[in-house]
Write an enzyme that holds these catalytic residues in place. Structure first.
Site, PDB file in Angstrom:
ATOM      1  N   SER A   1       0.845  -1.193   0.000  1.00  0.00           N
ATOM      2  CA  SER A   1       0.000   0.000   0.000  1.00  0.00           C
ATOM      3  C   SER A   1       0.886   1.250   0.000  1.00  0.00           C
ATOM      4  O   SER A   1       2.104   1.166   0.152  1.00  0.00           O
ATOM      5  CB  SER A   1      -0.910   0.000   1.231  1.00  0.00           C
ATOM      6  OG  SER A   1      -0.130   0.014   2.420  1.00  0.00           O
TER       7      SER A   1
ATOM      8  N   ILE B   1      -2.745   9.679  -6.393  1.00  0.00           N
ATOM      9  CA  ILE B   1      -2.027  10.656  -7.222  1.00  0.00           C
ATOM     10  C   ILE B   1      -2.003  10.198  -8.673  1.00  0.00           C
ATOM     11  O   ILE B   1      -2.152  11.003  -9.604  1.00  0.00           O
ATOM     12  CB  ILE B   1      -0.598  10.875  -6.704  1.00  0.00           C
ATOM     13  CG1 ILE B   1      -0.621  11.390  -5.252  1.00  0.00           C
ATOM     14  CG2 ILE B   1       0.156  11.837  -7.592  1.00  0.00           C
ATOM     15  CD1 ILE B   1      -1.307  12.727  -5.085  1.00  0.00           C
TER      16      ILE B   1
ATOM     17  N   ILE C   1      -7.810  -9.405   2.133  1.00  0.00           N
ATOM     18  CA  ILE C   1      -9.146  -9.973   2.331  1.00  0.00           C
ATOM     19  C   ILE C   1     -10.213  -8.893   2.172  1.00  0.00           C
ATOM     20  O   ILE C   1     -11.252  -9.097   1.548  1.00  0.00           O
ATOM     21  CB  ILE C   1      -9.241 -10.634   3.723  1.00  0.00           C
ATOM     22  CG1 ILE C   1      -8.363 -11.880   3.779  1.00  0.00           C
ATOM     23  CG2 ILE C   1     -10.690 -10.999   4.048  1.00  0.00           C
ATOM     24  CD1 ILE C   1      -8.288 -12.522   5.149  1.00  0.00           C
TER      25      ILE C   1
ATOM     26  N   LYS D   1      10.225  -7.609 -19.895  1.00  0.00           N
ATOM     27  CA  LYS D   1       9.934  -8.699 -18.963  1.00  0.00           C
ATOM     28  C   LYS D   1       8.538  -8.538 -18.367  1.00  0.00           C
ATOM     29  O   LYS D   1       7.758  -9.500 -18.273  1.00  0.00           O
ATOM     30  CB  LYS D   1      10.999  -8.721 -17.871  1.00  0.00           C
ATOM     31  CG  LYS D   1      10.956  -9.957 -16.978  1.00  0.00           C
ATOM     32  CD  LYS D   1      12.155  -9.950 -16.026  1.00  0.00           C
ATOM     33  CE  LYS D   1      12.187 -11.208 -15.183  1.00  0.00           C
ATOM     34  NZ  LYS D   1      13.358 -11.214 -14.259  1.00  0.00           N
TER      35      LYS D   1
ATOM     36  N   GLY E   1      -9.344  21.681  14.579  1.00  0.00           N
ATOM     37  CA  GLY E   1      -9.118  20.663  15.595  1.00  0.00           C
ATOM     38  C   GLY E   1     -10.344  20.507  16.472  1.00  0.00           C
ATOM     39  O   GLY E   1     -11.324  21.253  16.344  1.00  0.00           O
TER      40      GLY E   1
ATOM     41  N   CYS F   1     -10.979  27.854  11.284  1.00  0.00           N
ATOM     42  CA  CYS F   1     -11.999  27.204  12.095  1.00  0.00           C
ATOM     43  C   CYS F   1     -11.627  27.275  13.584  1.00  0.00           C
ATOM     44  O   CYS F   1     -11.799  28.290  14.235  1.00  0.00           O
ATOM     45  CB  CYS F   1     -12.202  25.763  11.620  1.00  0.00           C
ATOM     46  SG  CYS F   1     -13.657  24.948  12.320  1.00  0.00           S
TER      47      CYS F   1
ATOM     48  N   HIS G   1     -13.176  26.302   6.074  1.00  0.00           N
ATOM     49  CA  HIS G   1     -11.948  25.592   5.695  1.00  0.00           C
ATOM     50  C   HIS G   1     -11.634  25.911   4.234  1.00  0.00           C
ATOM     51  O   HIS G   1     -11.870  25.088   3.337  1.00  0.00           O
ATOM     52  CB  HIS G   1     -12.124  24.082   5.878  1.00  0.00           C
ATOM     53  CG  HIS G   1     -12.151  23.639   7.298  1.00  0.00           C
ATOM     54  ND1 HIS G   1     -11.026  23.243   7.987  1.00  0.00           N
ATOM     55  CD2 HIS G   1     -13.178  23.553   8.180  1.00  0.00           C
ATOM     56  CE1 HIS G   1     -11.363  22.919   9.231  1.00  0.00           C
ATOM     57  NE2 HIS G   1     -12.658  23.100   9.365  1.00  0.00           N
TER      58      HIS G   1
ATOM     59  N   GLU H   1      -9.001  25.883   2.629  1.00  0.00           N
ATOM     60  CA  GLU H   1      -7.990  25.029   2.000  1.00  0.00           C
ATOM     61  C   GLU H   1      -8.614  23.952   1.109  1.00  0.00           C
ATOM     62  O   GLU H   1      -7.981  23.475   0.162  1.00  0.00           O
ATOM     63  CB  GLU H   1      -7.106  24.363   3.056  1.00  0.00           C
ATOM     64  CG  GLU H   1      -7.818  23.459   4.030  1.00  0.00           C
ATOM     65  CD  GLU H   1      -8.358  24.183   5.249  1.00  0.00           C
ATOM     66  OE1 GLU H   1      -8.764  23.492   6.215  1.00  0.00           O
ATOM     67  OE2 GLU H   1      -8.383  25.428   5.240  1.00  0.00           O
TER      68      GLU H   1
END
Length: 543
Positions: A14, A20, A148, A223, A353, A380, A506, A508
């Site tokens: 992972s 991306i 799984i 290959k 937060g 925020c 927010h 961003e």
């Protein structure tokens, strides 16, 4: 044209950057004039990311329609510049919750509910929800082939490709090419095994995107082509990269979009990537350097503030500035040591937060920024801490505790919103999504945006207590933005300070590398001025 579907999954390990890769492909296809949308399917059993620990999972991204999602949706939006929706993020928990509700409702007529066909059918129905007329849907399957947790998604993907036709649905496998330093060799065996694992489930990868820290030579490509049953031209090299947005240009050089268009039987016109190229030129050739302190309680994992960090860099690009982020744990800051952390920074940002932990350090941070005229952006929670600090130290309000956490303070300066009282925090229950904000002309906020009203995304339960608004304003707090009815303080500033702005939103989440958000652009501009002119020589304020 029928809707086309592109599945992106991962092999070997992972964390290879499936998001991306998918986002870069989305940008390349959009640059060719195609309508592109994206989806993310996560195999964890949580219903949504809203209640997950930021230090374990990273930030929670919020869409316009108020859905708390995985941070990969932030990458998608930044790359393809499209606002995604509730149909863009699904988890195993969300899938099973829907199935169980249907079973309780009797939708299955008492039949035994099984992974096949009920779970796979539910997953496929979610695939269809991402489509649009004459568009391309890019779907990222989280996890790694062989897990799984991912098996129902792979099976649903196999069935789905059979249903819509191979000319309308293709598979990209993002995999790792292992480099052995001891023998100076690239090893393809883990990728071969991953492809065979996928084939054992009835799925053939059409394209391999190979992550590596060493270039792939012709022998390696030959290959992989031979043993993984893909054309050599569809073995795509994806080397490590310092600027993630440069991957778009690297994937274009590798002809990823051309191969995709060929598989899906689509025309492949020359892409318009001029603005992307100009953005990268500005990124690589800064004229300024600024240091911004990012002060929060989740800094142990930088991904907890991923969109904030990216928006800062976008603001830097807009000003031809390299932004160095200094990560500060707010729990370690107090009035006595704030100077040690901030004496040499050019600006300070305090992002969102929850809870009481670390907030006294944020208040000390806001106090230092106000007293030392350091550009400050409160996001925020950061705006709320800015207001509390002002109420506590400038207005001398006895009720200026940190939040409505002290039972002995019945009227705190920042208190829970009336419609949030009694709400249990089980995700998607806050004031979430896109809301309108009316700005006051002549303020820093209005100067940054240059227009009003504006729409920003929110994720909060608390607000400024209007019982104290007038008292705060009299001492120098400027309410520069409100909700349309004027009730909610959406943006605030400190009068006489060169640049100290807080927003309840927010912003961003809406910043793009080639379209930086106005507040972040203005914030970095203020940081550049602070570094070059030393505001303290030119500003004086008195409360």
């Amino acid at each position: 044209m029928a809707t086309k579907y592109i599945f992106v999954t991962g092999g070997v390990v992972s964390g290879l950057g499936k998001g991306i890769t998918a986002s870069s492909l989305g940008r390349l296809l959009k640059a060719r004039g195609y309508q592109v949308t994206m989806q993310k399917f996560d195999p964890y059993i949580n219903v949504d990311p809203g209640t997950m620990n930021p230090i374990q999972h990273g930030e929670v991204f919020v869409t316009d329609d108020g859905i708390e999602t995985d941070l990969d949706l932030g990458h998608y939006e930044r790359f393809i510049d499209e606002s995604l929706t509730a149909n863009s993020n699904f988890t195993t928990g969300k899938i099973y919750s829907s199935i169980l509700n249907k079973e309780r409702h009797g939708d299955y007529g008492g039949r035994t509910v099984q992974v096949v066909p009920h779970v796979t059918n539910e997953i496929k129905s979610c695939f269809y929800q991402g489509n649009g007329e004459d568009g391309i849907v890019i779907i990222e399957i989280g996890g790694t082939v062989g897990d799984i947790e991912s098996e129902p998604y792979i099976e649903a993907m196999r069935q789905f490709q059979h249903e819509v036709g191979h000319e309308n649905c293709m598979i990209i496998l993002v995999t790792l090419i292992v480099y052995l330093k001891s023998s100076h060799e690239l090893k393809t065996k883990p990728t071969q095994n991953s492809v065979k694992n996928l084939q054992s489930m009835g799925v053939q990868a059409d394209i391999l995107v190979c992550r590596s820290d060493q270039p792939l030579d012709d022998e390696i490509r030959d290959k992989l082509s031979l043993f993984c049953n893909v054309k050599k031209s569809r073995v795509i090299e994806n080397l490590d990269c310092d600027i993630i947005y440069e991957i778009v240009m690297r994937m274009e050089k590798e002809h990823l979009a051309q191969e995709v268009c060929e598989i899906l039987q689509l025309p492949c016109p020359v892409p318009d990537l001029k603005d992307w190229e100009e953005m990268l030129v500005a990124w690589k050739n800064p004229k300024h350097h600024v240091t911004v302190a990012l002060v929060g309680k989740y800094v142990a994992l930088h991904d907890a503030y991923l969109s904030v960090a990216e928006a800062l860099r976008h603001g830097g690009v807009a000003n031809y500035a390299e932004v160095e982020i200094r990560w500060i744990d707010s729990e370690k800051v107090d009035d006595s040591n704030a100077g040690r952390y901030y004496a040499d920074v050019d600006a300070i940002i305090v992002p969102g937060g929850y809870g009481a932990r670390g907030i006294e350090g944020m208040i000390s941070t806001a106090k230092y920024a106000r007293e030392h005229l350091i550009p400050y952006l409160g996001i925020c929670f950061g705006m709320q801490m800015m207001v509390i600090e002002f109420a506590r130290h400038v207005c001398k309000m006895p009720s200026a505790n940190s939040l409505e956490l002290d039972p002995g303070t019945p009227y705190p300066v920042i208190y829970i919103m009336p419609d949030q009282e009694g709400v249990v925090n089980l995700g998607n229950t806050q004031r979430l999504g896109k809301y309108e904000c009316h700005l006051v002309e002549g303020t820093k906020a209005y100067e940054a945006y240059g227009t009003t009203p504006v729409w920003e995304r929110h994720r909060h339960r608390y607000e400024v207590n209007n019982e104290y608004r007038e008292a705060l304003i009299k001492r120098g707090l400027v309410v520069s933005g409100t909700s349309p009815d004027g009730h909610i303080v959406e943006m605030a500033e400190i009068s006489g300070h060169p640049w100290m702005v807080g927003t309840q939103a927010h912003p961003e989440f809406k910043s793009r590398p080639n379209k930086p958000h106005p507040l972040y652009r203005s914030f970095i501009e203020a940081a550049i001025k602070a570094r070059s002119t030393k505001f303290s020589n030119f500003y004086h304020f008195d409360y």
